[in-house]
Design an enzyme around this catalytic site. Sequence first.
Site, PDB file in Angstrom:
ATOM      1  CB  ALA A 252      -0.943  -0.012   1.191  1.00  0.00           C
ATOM      2  CE  LYS A 255       9.763  -0.523   4.554  1.00  0.00           C
ATOM      3  NZ  LYS A 255       8.522  -1.296   4.799  1.00  0.00           N
ATOM      4  CG  ASP A 296       3.670 -12.840 -10.199  1.00  0.00           C
ATOM      5  OD1 ASP A 296       4.589 -12.746  -9.336  1.00  0.00           O
ATOM      6  OD2 ASP A 296       3.092 -13.917 -10.456  1.00  0.00           O
ATOM      7  CG  ASP A 312       9.527  -3.766   2.636  1.00  0.00           C
ATOM      8  OD1 ASP A 312      10.223  -4.350   3.477  1.00  0.00           O
ATOM      9  OD2 ASP A 312       8.458  -3.187   2.925  1.00  0.00           O
ATOM     10  CB  CYS A 365       8.715  -6.837   8.793  1.00  0.00           C
ATOM     11  SG  CYS A 365       7.302  -7.507   7.918  1.00  0.00           S
TER      12      CYS A 365
HETATM   13  C1  LIG Z   1       6.141  -6.304   3.117  1.00  0.00           C
HETATM   14  S1  LIG Z   1       4.856  -5.926   2.032  1.00  0.00           S
HETATM   15  C2  LIG Z   1       5.364  -4.399   1.360  1.00  0.00           C
HETATM   16  C3  LIG Z   1       5.122  -3.205   2.230  1.00  0.00           C
HETATM   17  C4  LIG Z   1       5.459  -1.910   1.538  1.00  0.00           C
HETATM   18  N1  LIG Z   1       6.836  -1.885   1.097  1.00  0.00           N
HETATM   19  C5  LIG Z   1       5.209  -0.703   2.428  1.00  0.00           C
HETATM   20  O1  LIG Z   1       6.148  -0.189   3.035  1.00  0.00           O
HETATM   21  O2  LIG Z   1       4.044  -0.284   2.514  1.00  0.00           O
HETATM   22  C6  LIG Z   1       5.135  -7.046   0.712  1.00  0.00           C
HETATM   23  C7  LIG Z   1       4.203  -6.917  -0.452  1.00  0.00           C
HETATM   24  O3  LIG Z   1       4.598  -7.876  -1.432  1.00  0.00           O
HETATM   25  C8  LIG Z   1       3.455  -8.157  -2.214  1.00  0.00           C
HETATM   26  N2  LIG Z   1       3.721  -9.363  -3.029  1.00  0.00           N
HETATM   27  C9  LIG Z   1       3.570 -10.661  -2.677  1.00  0.00           C
HETATM   28  N3  LIG Z   1       3.915 -11.466  -3.699  1.00  0.00           N
HETATM   29  C10 LIG Z   1       4.267 -10.673  -4.717  1.00  0.00           C
HETATM   30  C11 LIG Z   1       4.684 -10.916  -6.062  1.00  0.00           C
HETATM   31  N4  LIG Z   1       4.788 -12.156  -6.541  1.00  0.00           N
HETATM   32  N5  LIG Z   1       4.952  -9.842  -6.848  1.00  0.00           N
HETATM   33  C12 LIG Z   1       4.815  -8.591  -6.379  1.00  0.00           C
HETATM   34  N6  LIG Z   1       4.437  -8.290  -5.115  1.00  0.00           N
HETATM   35  C13 LIG Z   1       4.168  -9.318  -4.302  1.00  0.00           C
HETATM   36  C14 LIG Z   1       2.369  -8.311  -1.174  1.00  0.00           C
HETATM   37  O4  LIG Z   1       1.100  -8.142  -1.753  1.00  0.00           O
HETATM   38  C15 LIG Z   1       2.734  -7.193  -0.184  1.00  0.00           C
HETATM   39  O5  LIG Z   1       1.988  -6.050  -0.458  1.00  0.00           O
END
Ligand SMILES: C[S@@+](CC[C@H](N)C(=O)[O-])C[C@H]1O[C@@H](n2cnc3c(N)ncnc32)[C@H](O)[C@@H]1O
Length: 424
Positions: A252, A255, A296, A312, A365
């Site tokens: 969302a 960062k 993706d 991240d 995290c």
């Molecule tokens: C740790 S969160 C990111 C938080 C974000 N950086 C922030 O500070 O708000 C990891 C994100 O990776 C996404 N994600 C999971 N699998 C993914 C994929 N195959 N490709 C891209 N994003 C992916 C998830 O939907 C999630 O929103």
Amino acid sequence: MWFRPGWPINAPVVASPARALAVRTLHKVLSGDSYAATALDRALSSEKLAGRDAGLATHIVYGTLRYLPALRLALEPLLRGKTAPKAQALLLAGAFEKLYLETPDHAVVSEYVTLARSMRFAPPGLVNAVLRRVQRPQGNSPEARYALPDWLAEQLRAVYGDEAEAVMADLLMPQPLWLKVWDKGADLLETEGSVIEGARAGVDRVALDRPLRHTRAYQEGQAQPVNPSSVAVLSALGPLKGQKIYDLAGGAGVKAALMAKAGAKVTSAELHAHKHESARTNLRRLGVRAELITHDLTQPLDREPRPLVLLDAPCSGSGTLRAHPEIKQRLTPGAVTELAELQAKLLDNAAGLVAPGGLLVYSVCSVFPQEGPDRVSAFLAAHPEFSAEPLPDLGLPVVEAGAGAYTVPLDGLDGFYIARLRRT
Ligand SMILES: C[S@@+](CC[C@H](N)C(=O)[O-])C[C@H]1O[C@@H](n2cnc3c(N)ncnc32)[C@H](O)[C@@H]1O
């Protein structure tokens, strides 16, 4: 005052709306239908619960989830056969109040018997008998002392050594509110009556006098909730002003928004398009822009390489158990292995987006070596064009591990693993 026949003396006639909301929310979260923050936010606003009632409901929901394994241990000897999920939610909340919130015993019993009757979540007689007898679990196991399964406590001991006991105890504390504030944000908060209690890594710890969304600092884009450990991830990137950066797995966009506020030109890539909606709203509120793309990242992203890339990565969230205690019941060693495989694919595709001489910062995290140092060492072995660089001062206590470091999840901080990888 009047009493109904068969009720314990002092049983209130009307069920407490805060406790009823807390029990309903817990039932949703424990059934796996929703995350605590989402379910609680929705319930508080749809039932228009505010002030002290909202505070009590929040305390019960998060406290019960933080102490869940210990509460299950305490209730187990008192329950025979299978307990229905609604009854479980009610008994867990009541046991939490009695054992850890230290609401007087007689008040807990009468409040929860009343709830059982009015909500029809559990037989009142059962609630009366169980909550009268329930006691804190005895013994020295991590489950009894810190409400953590053995395997998770072992991981924390391996990473944090002498500090692990303090970390495990601290993960049971309520999560403070951390706000990054800009311009007049601090003045606005203090003028309205909120108190700034300290700061870590440039993020203020704030005791609010009203819901965050009702503060002028938030409404005018001068405050953003974020844990200081998340900001430490951005410090690992170095100066951001004027830099072009890919924010991979951007979610969302918290960062992304902070980097844009610091003057970076950000492209954020995320798997789930619906997360862009929240990101857009937040970016608008903060008065900044970023390019948001749905992709993706297990597949290569066909874009020009850039000098700065942040991955991240999606992870277990094991470093955020204070703020997201429901993670405890979903975490298993098998789930961590699956996440590590996903992180490996994402790291490979992130590498292709780093310009020669550029920097890739990897963060999770998580406090599990499988998702942190092990991931990075496997990446470095497969990508000789990258080498690890020491982290700059992140402004927070860290424990070095492999090519990077963990932040220490004490005093309201999250546990992150962060590594800085330079492309030759
Ligand atoms: C740790 S969160 C990111 C938080 C974000 N950086 C922030 O500070 O708000 C990891 C994100 O990776 C996404 N994600 C999971 N699998 C993914 C994929 N195959 N490709 C891209 N994003 C992916 C998830 O939907 C999630 O929103």
